[in-house]
Design an enzyme around this catalytic site. Structure first.
Site, PDB file in Angstrom:
ATOM      1  N   LYS A 126       0.842  -1.198   0.000  1.00  0.00           N
ATOM      2  CA  LYS A 126       0.000   0.000   0.000  1.00  0.00           C
ATOM      3  C   LYS A 126       0.880   1.253   0.000  1.00  0.00           C
ATOM      4  CE  LYS A 126      -3.487   2.463   2.617  1.00  0.00           C
ATOM      5  NZ  LYS A 126      -4.462   2.489   3.693  1.00  0.00           N
ATOM      6  N   GLU A 160      10.395  -5.033   4.404  1.00  0.00           N
ATOM      7  CA  GLU A 160      10.470  -6.428   3.967  1.00  0.00           C
ATOM      8  C   GLU A 160      10.174  -6.555   2.476  1.00  0.00           C
ATOM      9  OE1 GLU A 160       8.789  -5.225   6.539  1.00  0.00           O
ATOM     10  OE2 GLU A 160       8.730  -6.621   8.239  1.00  0.00           O
ATOM     11  N   GLY A 184      -4.896  -1.668   4.907  1.00  0.00           N
ATOM     12  CA  GLY A 184      -4.074  -2.794   4.451  1.00  0.00           C
ATOM     13  C   GLY A 184      -4.742  -4.139   4.680  1.00  0.00           C
ATOM     14  N   ARG A 185      -5.282  -4.354   5.874  1.00  0.00           N
ATOM     15  CA  ARG A 185      -5.852  -5.669   6.176  1.00  0.00           C
ATOM     16  C   ARG A 185      -7.247  -5.856   5.585  1.00  0.00           C
ATOM     17  NH1 ARG A 185      -4.741  -2.603  10.390  1.00  0.00           N
ATOM     18  NH2 ARG A 185      -6.408  -1.775  11.703  1.00  0.00           N
ATOM     19  N   GLU A 191      -4.739  -6.720  14.795  1.00  0.00           N
ATOM     20  CA  GLU A 191      -4.223  -5.418  14.379  1.00  0.00           C
ATOM     21  C   GLU A 191      -5.345  -4.374  14.434  1.00  0.00           C
ATOM     22  OE1 GLU A 191      -0.751  -4.942  11.472  1.00  0.00           O
ATOM     23  OE2 GLU A 191      -2.416  -4.236  10.254  1.00  0.00           O
ATOM     24  N   HIS A 202      -4.474 -33.082  17.028  1.00  0.00           N
ATOM     25  CA  HIS A 202      -3.284 -33.829  17.448  1.00  0.00           C
ATOM     26  C   HIS A 202      -2.204 -32.895  17.971  1.00  0.00           C
ATOM     27  CE1 HIS A 202      -4.936 -37.546  15.775  1.00  0.00           C
ATOM     28  NE2 HIS A 202      -5.491 -36.723  14.899  1.00  0.00           N
ATOM     29  N   LYS A 252       9.439  -0.741  14.088  1.00  0.00           N
ATOM     30  CA  LYS A 252      10.005  -0.371  12.776  1.00  0.00           C
ATOM     31  C   LYS A 252      11.070   0.708  12.959  1.00  0.00           C
ATOM     32  CE  LYS A 252       5.849  -1.079   9.909  1.00  0.00           C
ATOM     33  NZ  LYS A 252       4.812  -0.396   9.128  1.00  0.00           N
TER      34      LYS A 252
HETATM   35  O1  F6P Z   1       2.290  -4.385   9.846  1.00  0.00           O
HETATM   36  C1  F6P Z   1       1.865  -3.114   9.617  1.00  0.00           C
HETATM   37  C2  F6P Z   1       1.350  -2.901   8.240  1.00  0.00           C
HETATM   38  O2  F6P Z   1       1.265  -1.542   8.080  1.00  0.00           O
HETATM   39  C3  F6P Z   1       0.011  -3.570   7.943  1.00  0.00           C
HETATM   40  O3  F6P Z   1      -1.057  -2.874   8.434  1.00  0.00           O
HETATM   41  C4  F6P Z   1       0.055  -3.647   6.468  1.00  0.00           C
HETATM   42  O4  F6P Z   1      -0.914  -4.513   5.992  1.00  0.00           O
HETATM   43  C5  F6P Z   1       1.465  -4.126   6.261  1.00  0.00           C
HETATM   44  O5  F6P Z   1       2.209  -3.426   7.235  1.00  0.00           O
HETATM   45  C6  F6P Z   1       2.035  -3.925   4.898  1.00  0.00           C
HETATM   46  O6  F6P Z   1       2.053  -2.578   4.520  1.00  0.00           O
HETATM   47  P1  F6P Z   1       2.218  -2.153   3.028  1.00  0.00           P
HETATM   48  O7  F6P Z   1       1.079  -2.690   2.252  1.00  0.00           O
HETATM   49  O8  F6P Z   1       2.241  -0.661   3.028  1.00  0.00           O
HETATM   50  O9  F6P Z   1       3.517  -2.716   2.517  1.00  0.00           O
END
Ligand code: F6P
Length: 558
Positions: A214, A220, A271-272, A357, A388, A528
């Protein structure tokens, strides 16, 4: 009211309502004494009375620790907290995410073309981008598995959190719909072992990388995207615009990064809650435009139910209220989600982010500390595997953990027609075994087993030197352990869409009762920021100003 003003301030905090006090009294007088076995004996209609059909999802809430009086008090709580007005405000696009000044209009992503069902005017841009994305997906699918350079065999989706969990969960869930000549991989972890394990299995000219973020700033995702690009060029790949696609609200940032083929979405999509937007591109690539539209349609049917059904027949409302009851009055700290469907194996992880979240907050929308508990811990694994592993604790452990069974009446086997009749019969039988296991676990949780029953039974594996009474105490189950069951007829795109939307709305409902902002996630920021400080220290060894534990670890890691 001004559409851009927060709507929450008009409603009392939940613990200051009459209904909250009534619920407290009710919990003290009855709640902790509720015995499911007695409740079913006292009310032969309990199962029907506390079951409900919503679009695509039938729910049996009769084995939860509540009764009709509890439900009545919870509905009063909903009214006092203005839940219907808050829901309407959410759906029409008022600022629900107050701290970021944004609407939370994921429902607009699944409204049919031309419709403005809840008063949110987002339709044209949504459908223009959706049509563009689905046309792109169909173009890739039409040549999937082909021999020409650029024909795609492997899709690598790079994203994390909300930009990963939804697509990953859905592609697994809809395995029977996935294009037979496409393999869809998900890379999320900054741990390079995630992508390193995948790259040697790919051919650059037949791979499409989807970089999903987003913000297009997530550490990452950018790290994995850089590695993917490096690998691609080392393999002789040149056409980045064809082999790298970005899904983001920040198309300019993506272009600056080198990803110029992009599908956009908007800041009013959290995002979620974003798998319905272009973040769902790998879903569309995997299952095609028609199935993706069915997924949206199923979610929209649940949106309509949430918007229109009266409170006492509104499944997301009832589930969200039940969550409040279980958390704040029964004191249950976690809930266990057990889909009896291997294809739903990523659903617990998806729900973890959605619920925790969203509702893992300690202050209300005005920043005032809350004196009551919010999000429970959501965890789980598919059945029967969980049986199990952790079911021992669910049956006999010291904590009561409500269990949520998700059952699918009929399996969807990919390529079932290529199986022999005998093999098909065997798979049908396995499905019956799966369902019987789910029913048995719910039954065992509720009924338990008394000491007398245990004593009267043979225990062939028990040690002969341990007295029977001692063994019987180990084999006693307390019972009266709550569960609920959600039943789908088949795990179709539409049913899955409805199931996910149900959980989104349910999460909003409990968050609204608690008076929190379910749409921000400030709690992820601190780690972060600290990581940015620590990363160069791992190289330099500079531990000045750090706490002793961190300094010691840095020294050892070096
Ligand atoms: O973990 C925090 C967060 O901001 C989530 O809410 C989001 O879904 C995720 O990181 C990934 O963010 P982005 O889509 O901006 O890479």
């Amino acid at each position: 009211m001004n559409r851009h003003e927060p709507t929450s301030g008009r409603w009392p905090r939940c613990d200051r309502t009459v209904a909250w006090s009534a619920l407290q009294g009710h919990a003290e007088a009855h709640g902790h004494a509720l015995d499911l076995r007695q409740l079913f004996t006292d009310d032969p209609d309990r199962a029907q009375r506390l079951s409900l059909q919503a679009p695509e999802v039938w729910a049996d809430l009769s084995r939860a620790h509540w009764d009709v009086a509890t439900r009545r008090h919870l509905l009063d709580l909903a009214r006092e907290c203005g839940l219907e007005a808050r829901r309407d405000a959410l759906l029409r696009g008022d600022i629900a995410n107050v701290t970021e000044g944004r609407a939370a209009l994921h429902t607009a992503l699944r409204a049919p073309k031309g419709a403005v069902p809840f008063g949110a005017h987002m339709g044209e841009q949504v459908h223009a981008e959706l049509d563009r994305m689905l046309a792109f997906a169909e173009g890739i699918r039409a040549r999937a598995g082909g021999d020409q350079p650029g024909d795609i065999h492997d899709i690598v989706h790079i994203g994390i959190g909300g930009s990963d969990l939804g697509p990953q969960m859905v592609v697994a869930a809809l395995a029977a719909w996935v294009h037979p000549r496409l393999r869809v991989h998900f890379v999320s972890n900054v741990d390079g072992q995630d992508i390193a394990a995948l790259l040697p299995r790919l051919k650059a000219q037949h791979t499409l990388f989807v970089v999903a973020s987003k913000t297009f700033t997530t550490q990452e995702t950018l790290a994995n995207a850089r590695t993917a690009r490096q690998w691609f060029t080392e393999q002789g790949g040149t056409d980045i615009a064809r082999h790298f696609v970005g899904t983001t609200t920040q198309v300019t940032t993506a272009a600056a990064f080198g990803v110029t083929t992009t599908f956009g979405f908007w800041d009013w999509v959290g995002g979620r809650f974003s798998m319905w937007s272009s973040i769902g591109l790998p879903i569309a690539l995997a299952v095609g435009a028609d199935a993706f539209r069915e997924l949206l349609a199923g979610a929209h049917a649940m949106d309509r139910h949430f918007a229109d059904a009266p409170l006492d027949a509104n499944l997301p409302m009832l589930l969200g209220l039940l969550d409040v009851w279980q958390r704040n009055f029964m004191g249950y700290r976690s809930r266990c989600v057990v889909p009896y469907s291997q294809n739903l194996h990523r659903l617990p992880a998806y729900l973890q982010q959605l619920v925790m979240e969203s509702n893992g907050k300690g202050v209300d929308v005005d920043g005032q500390p809350l004196p009551y508990a919010t999000s429970d811990v959501v965890w789980g694994e598919p059945g029967t595997n969980g049986q199990h592993a952790f079911f021992q604790m669910l049956h006999q452990g010291s904590d009561v953990v409500p269990v949520e069974f998700i059952l699918v009446r009929q399996p969807s086997h990919r390529d079932a027609e290529v199986f022999s009749p005998a093999l098909r019969a065997s798979l049908v039988q396995q499905h019956q075994v799966l369902l019987a296991n789910a029913l048995a676990q719910a039954q065992a949780l509720m009924h338990g087993k008394t000491f007398e029953q245990a004593l009267s039974e043979a225990a062939p594996t028990a040690s002969p030197v341990v007295p029977c009474e001692v063994i019987a105490r180990h084999r006693t189950f307390p019972g009266n352990r709550p569960s609920l069951t959600l039943l789908l007829d088949r795990l179709t795109p539409s049913a899955l869409g409805a199931l996910v939307a149900l959980h989104e709305h349910r999460t909003f409902v409990s968050g609204a009762v608690w008076g929190i902002n379910s749409f921000d996630q400030w709690g992820v920021e601190l780690g972060k920021a600290l990581c940015q400080d620590l990363l160069p220290r791992l190289d330099s060894g500079d531990v000045s100003g750090l706490d002793a534990a961190t300094a010691q670890l840095i020294t050892r890691l070096r």
